[in-house]
Scaffold this motif. Structure first.
Motif, PDB file in Angstrom:
ATOM      1  N   LEU A  19       0.876  -1.157   0.000  1.00  0.00           N
ATOM      2  CA  LEU A  19       0.000   0.000   0.000  1.00  0.00           C
ATOM      3  C   LEU A  19       0.908   1.200   0.000  1.00  0.00           C
ATOM      4  O   LEU A  19       1.853   1.268   0.741  1.00  0.00           O
ATOM      5  N   ARG A  20       0.630   2.126  -0.839  1.00  0.00           N
ATOM      6  CA  ARG A  20       1.599   3.191  -0.980  1.00  0.00           C
ATOM      7  C   ARG A  20       1.122   4.473  -0.317  1.00  0.00           C
ATOM      8  O   ARG A  20      -0.064   4.711  -0.147  1.00  0.00           O
ATOM      9  N   ILE A  21       2.112   5.265   0.016  1.00  0.00           N
ATOM     10  CA  ILE A  21       1.832   6.641   0.380  1.00  0.00           C
ATOM     11  C   ILE A  21       1.838   7.417  -0.918  1.00  0.00           C
ATOM     12  O   ILE A  21       2.849   7.459  -1.611  1.00  0.00           O
ATOM     13  N   GLU A  67       6.563   3.095   9.345  1.00  0.00           N
ATOM     14  CA  GLU A  67       5.196   2.637   9.546  1.00  0.00           C
ATOM     15  C   GLU A  67       4.255   3.788   9.259  1.00  0.00           C
ATOM     16  O   GLU A  67       4.608   4.953   9.467  1.00  0.00           O
ATOM     17  N   ALA A  68       3.071   3.479   8.794  1.00  0.00           N
ATOM     18  CA  ALA A  68       2.097   4.517   8.516  1.00  0.00           C
ATOM     19  C   ALA A  68       0.711   3.985   8.779  1.00  0.00           C
ATOM     20  O   ALA A  68       0.477   2.774   8.743  1.00  0.00           O
ATOM     21  N   GLU A  69      -0.184   4.876   9.080  1.00  0.00           N
ATOM     22  CA  GLU A  69      -1.571   4.485   9.332  1.00  0.00           C
ATOM     23  C   GLU A  69      -2.482   5.445   8.605  1.00  0.00           C
ATOM     24  O   GLU A  69      -2.315   6.660   8.696  1.00  0.00           O
ATOM     25  N   HIS A  70      -3.430   4.893   7.884  1.00  0.00           N
ATOM     26  CA  HIS A  70      -4.434   5.684   7.178  1.00  0.00           C
ATOM     27  C   HIS A  70      -5.772   5.600   7.899  1.00  0.00           C
ATOM     28  O   HIS A  70      -6.115   4.556   8.452  1.00  0.00           O
ATOM     29  N   ARG A  71      -6.484   6.690   7.872  1.00  0.00           N
ATOM     30  CA  ARG A  71      -7.904   6.609   8.239  1.00  0.00           C
ATOM     31  C   ARG A  71      -8.661   7.339   7.151  1.00  0.00           C
ATOM     32  O   ARG A  71      -8.422   8.518   6.878  1.00  0.00           O
ATOM     33  N   ILE A  72      -9.549   6.614   6.504  1.00  0.00           N
ATOM     34  CA  ILE A  72     -10.194   7.108   5.297  1.00  0.00           C
ATOM     35  C   ILE A  72     -11.685   7.254   5.553  1.00  0.00           C
ATOM     36  O   ILE A  72     -12.328   6.310   6.021  1.00  0.00           O
ATOM     37  N   THR A  73     -12.214   8.421   5.258  1.00  0.00           N
ATOM     38  CA  THR A  73     -13.651   8.637   5.439  1.00  0.00           C
ATOM     39  C   THR A  73     -14.188   9.419   4.252  1.00  0.00           C
ATOM     40  O   THR A  73     -13.443  10.033   3.499  1.00  0.00           O
ATOM     41  N   TRP A  81       5.271   7.160  10.980  1.00  0.00           N
ATOM     42  CA  TRP A  81       6.295   7.011  12.016  1.00  0.00           C
ATOM     43  C   TRP A  81       7.664   6.747  11.404  1.00  0.00           C
ATOM     44  O   TRP A  81       7.777   6.215  10.287  1.00  0.00           O
ATOM     45  N   LEU A  94      -8.715   5.978  -4.324  1.00  0.00           N
ATOM     46  CA  LEU A  94      -7.528   5.472  -3.645  1.00  0.00           C
ATOM     47  C   LEU A  94      -7.443   3.977  -3.907  1.00  0.00           C
ATOM     48  O   LEU A  94      -8.419   3.259  -3.724  1.00  0.00           O
ATOM     49  N   ALA A 100      -5.370   0.186  -3.428  1.00  0.00           N
ATOM     50  CA  ALA A 100      -4.451  -0.553  -2.579  1.00  0.00           C
ATOM     51  C   ALA A 100      -4.486  -1.998  -3.013  1.00  0.00           C
ATOM     52  O   ALA A 100      -5.539  -2.569  -3.243  1.00  0.00           O
TER      53      ALA A 100
END
Lengths: 233, 233
Positions: A78-80, A173-179, A207, A227, A229
DNA sequence: ACAACGAGTATGTATATACATAATCGCAGG
DNA sequence: CCTGCGATTATGTATATACATACTCGTTGT
């Protein structure tokens, strides 16, 4: 103390890479040198380096040696997203406006989900992304100056902060929150949307090791962005 | 032919697991047996099995042996959401309505992004998810009957198809496409939303090896749902 | 009957060794 | 000066071996 040798070696090498002591492109010691350094056999070092290579932390080339990998613009899982890159990949012209830039401490108004401690010095940036001259996304970002001191000097009027970070700072590390949300009147005006138009909001926290690098909320026009993934279990 | 031994062994073991020849929970041959089977040393087999364990395909227990792992309901990188599980984790009551069920071939009206060939037999399902009695998500799904023949007999009036698939069929790869959209009048009525309310659409295609397992579009009420993902480069 | 102990065994880790492979570096020849 | 070829060398793969570790199972003793 009684931790397995190969885990201690791996932890040590990872620490040197993540701390920046061995920057991207650095040629790490040869297997034979590490063998001397840790006082173990080459097989042990070899297995550790093979593991690091499989994890993407290093790249190995016969005869040349092993090198710290460049920070990945995109991952297999999953990319940034790098917005300029994506816009241009669609054949459109990318534009960028820096709306606000402020160096300050984290305040009570900032989202607690950012993971940044109150009072921590940050660079707060607001900007707008354009595709072929049309508003495309609205971005509000906090960059931790404790973790990324170099950000204070970067010229974000030319290069968007997301791109700059992806190019200069490795993340672990990364975390997405998608709304999905209906555009407020102000946001609708900024994005040239009818009020209430559907928007995709991506909040991301990134992070490096233990420290939060950046927290960003990007709001995209729902009709212009999706988006993707791709991943495996 | 000249492929490295450990890659051939790994490919062979993976194929047996993914084909279902060795189902979840099956105790695979001991290292010593594989040593005989492939005519190689234990170290070679050991490295292959250690790799499979790190990838999560098998679990290893000393003295007991190595076992095929259960299909993961969620992965460390990005999960396929099990909607009943998520709703109940929030302390709400989960409800489910099967709106339509039809066994047919893939037609021109089906989205080409599904990756299913025209005419391929599928089970087409439409259903609605409820949280504490309130509409929550609308789902339209195609399940390939060539890849998952058992789906034809499953009772999807009791168990939602996503949950059934996660429990019965291992998957190897998945792709999400996430967009925001304003609810059409019909969709708004189904989800008990004002017309134009923002919705989060998740289109997912899931593979097992080369074959597409299922294609699903889930539309969530934007005010009731957000999608999270945590990942590393 | 049941708990505790001990033997047996599959995996986990590490070493020494050997040869294959491929890419770089340096040197020779045009 | 530039090209091409060969020697060098770091990694890649594989084997044989050894001992540590932890778990299972059967046996023993209360």
């Amino acid at each position: 103390m009684t931790a397995p040798l190969k885990e201690r070696i791996r932890a040590d090498l990872e620490a040197r890479i993540l701390s920046g002591e061995w920057p991207p492109g650095y040629r790490i010691p040869f297997e034979s040198e590490l063998t001397d350094l840790y006082g173990c056999s080459r097989m042990t070092v070899n297995k550790v380096l093979a593991g690091l290579a499989e994890s993407g932390l290093i790249q190995r080339r016969r005869r040349a040696g092993s090198f710290v990998a460049q920070p990945a613009l995109q991952s297999a899982v999953l990319r940034i997203p790098d917005i300029p890159h994506e816009v241009e990949a669609r054949g459109e012209h990318y534009g960028f406006e820096l709306v606000a830039r402020e160096r300050r401490g984290v305040g009570p108004k900032d989202p607690p989900a950012s993971g940044l401690a109150p009072g921590e010095p940050v660079l707060a940036l607001t900007c707008r992304h354009l595709a072929s001259g049309r508003p495309f996304a609205w971005e509000e970002r906090l960059i931790s100056l404790a973790t990324v001191p170099a950000a204070a000097e970067a010229d974000f009027s030319a290069v968007p902060p997301g791109t700059w970070l992806l190019r200069h700072v490795p993340w672990t590390e990364a975390e997405h929150r998608i709304t999905a949300l209906n555009a407020s009147p102000a946001l609708a005006a900024s994005l040239d949307l009818p009020p209430g138009g559907a928007c995709l909001s991506v909040a991301r926290r990134t992070w490096r090791g233990d420290g939060t690098l950046t927290y960003v909320q990007q709001v995209f026009r729902g009709d212009l962005y999706s988006l993707g993934a791709r991943f495996a279990p």
